[in-house]
Design an enzyme around this catalytic site. Sequence first.
Site, PDB file in Angstrom:
ATOM      1  N   LYS A 112      44.394  53.960 108.612  1.00 32.02           N
ATOM      2  CA  LYS A 112      42.996  54.394 108.444  1.00 32.02           C
ATOM      3  C   LYS A 112      42.415  54.976 109.734  1.00 32.02           C
ATOM      4  O   LYS A 112      41.444  55.716 109.696  1.00 32.02           O
ATOM      5  CB  LYS A 112      42.157  53.244 107.920  1.00 32.02           C
ATOM      6  CG  LYS A 112      42.514  52.909 106.470  1.00 32.02           C
ATOM      7  CD  LYS A 112      41.683  51.796 105.895  1.00 32.02           C
ATOM      8  CE  LYS A 112      41.938  51.619 104.407  1.00 32.02           C
ATOM      9  NZ  LYS A 112      43.263  51.015 104.121  1.00 32.02           N
TER      10      LYS A 112
HETATM   11  C1  LIG Z   1      43.981  51.100 102.979  1.00 22.13           C
HETATM   12  C2  LIG Z   1      45.416  50.732 103.065  1.00 22.13           C
HETATM   13  C3  LIG Z   1      46.340  51.120 102.067  1.00 22.13           C
HETATM   14  C4  LIG Z   1      45.930  51.868 100.825  1.00 22.13           C
HETATM   15  O1  LIG Z   1      45.494  53.188 101.085  1.00 22.13           O
HETATM   16  P1  LIG Z   1      44.744  54.025  99.953  1.00 22.13           P
HETATM   17  O2  LIG Z   1      44.341  55.286 100.616  1.00 22.13           O
HETATM   18  O3  LIG Z   1      43.564  53.181  99.548  1.00 22.13           O
HETATM   19  O4  LIG Z   1      45.684  54.225  98.833  1.00 22.13           O
HETATM   20  C5  LIG Z   1      47.676  50.785 102.256  1.00 22.13           C
HETATM   21  N1  LIG Z   1      48.089  50.072 103.331  1.00 22.13           N
HETATM   22  C6  LIG Z   1      47.233  49.688 104.293  1.00 22.13           C
HETATM   23  C7  LIG Z   1      47.748  48.890 105.428  1.00 22.13           C
HETATM   24  C8  LIG Z   1      45.870  49.990 104.200  1.00 22.13           C
HETATM   25  O5  LIG Z   1      45.022  49.588 105.170  1.00 22.13           O
END
Ligand SMILES: *Cc1c(COP(=O)(O)O)cnc(C)c1O
Length: 465
Positions: A112
């Site tokens: 993120k």
């Molecule tokens: C947010 C997140 C996901 C999922 O991502 P999306 O974009 O919501 O599909 C997967 N793994 C981790 C570690 C995350 O923080």
Amino acid sequence: MKYISTRGKAPALNFEDVLLTGLAPDGGLYVPETLPEYSKEQIAAWSSLSYTDLAFQIIQPFIGGCIPDDDLKAIIDDTYVDFRHPAIAPLVQLDRNEWILELFQGPTLAFKDFALQMLGRLLDYIVERRQQKVVIMGATSGDTGSAAIQGCKRCSNIDIFILHPYQRVSEVQRRQMTTVVGDNIHNIALRGNFDHCQAMVKASFADQSFLPDGRQLVAVNSINWARIMAQIVYYFYAAYAVGAPDRSVSFSVPTGNFGDIYAGYLAKRMGLPIEQLVVATNQNDILHRFISANKFEKHELQHTLSPSMDIVMSSNFERMLFDCYDRDSAAIADLMQRMNTETVSIPDSAFAKVRGLFDSYGVDDAATMETIASVYDASEYLLDPHSAIGVKAARECRRNTATPMITLATAHPAKFPEAVMKAGYPHAPALPHHMSDLFDLEERYEVVDNNIKDVHAFIAVNIRA
Ligand SMILES: *Cc1c(COP(=O)(O)O)cnc(C)c1O
């Protein structure tokens, strides 16, 4: 470039306004009216660019002239300064033609950071220019909150309030939020669960009268288009490293809200030769059940070893369905309405498009642990539980071993010590050097009752003049 709502009843916006908007007023999500498409020659011409130069090429058309090129370049160059690896998104080889794309080299150790480091800087730039100040309010079950705080901590025009469920996030995740120092950063530990946090944020967006005059709330969850846009870049970057565009590439993506894999789908539509896109889910497998059997049915939330993928409904899936319905917004509005209350199947023509684009696989906690253990056995590479789900799904769904298969590693294993120890790893994985003092730093957060008046009172008192 204009952005339109998937439900067809909201005004089209430019990039600047889409950045400051969450959901469209008609309940839909904003998507670009048209997508840039590139020839193989054009894509080949970018193959040796640095991460940030490539990011500029890919992102610039989406900005639609809202930010002068030199300023955009400066923003992008600054976005990745806190990443710990010179490659920004390095590839690690697991086996012949099988790769891991490490997206956890940013400040909070989850993918993120790629989007939220950029979002904070874009927002600060735009609101500074408008001589405005904004308030970010977001709910987190862990990763989004810390990435948003890190992304906005230096933004002088943004006050940020992150709600997490009191005593229900892991200690590493909590400390990553509560030890960041800044008089614009506020952590609210809500006496409730994640759903209560989300409901609180939703209600606050609907009625913003508790804010001082002239302030508005901005969304940092993955319905914000700018987050998706930033994530397109690493699909191109990784594909080049294994021979694109002369060679096709496949990706497996641990999926929750469908934001990350939706960016991969866009990369494919823009011309990147992607052979397979694998949707990897945990036991909260609504997407896998839909993609494999055309049945969209909500199940109760399950708490798994991969909490960042624990969702009932994937918000960004609507963006993809919009295309599979040939952008028929009336049909999408009707479909999304029905999906909330009943089990639905979609017409064969639309479903055929979904099937042509995606493979999927659901991985339970036992298989997640087994994958962490077997990959560690084979190569001493330690996966976090989310990334392990990606690797398992990649191996199950892979059709062509001559095509490189890249699994997106979305978090560093040190973020989820309980899960990797459950899988047999003998101790808590060490935090990267820059975070080794995490457990010594002072924490700051306010425990607040699950009551909207109390939350709004806390925010009103803490917004800077
Ligand atoms: C947010 C997140 C996901 C999922 O991502 P999306 O974009 O919501 O599909 C997967 N793994 C981790 C570690 C995350 O923080």
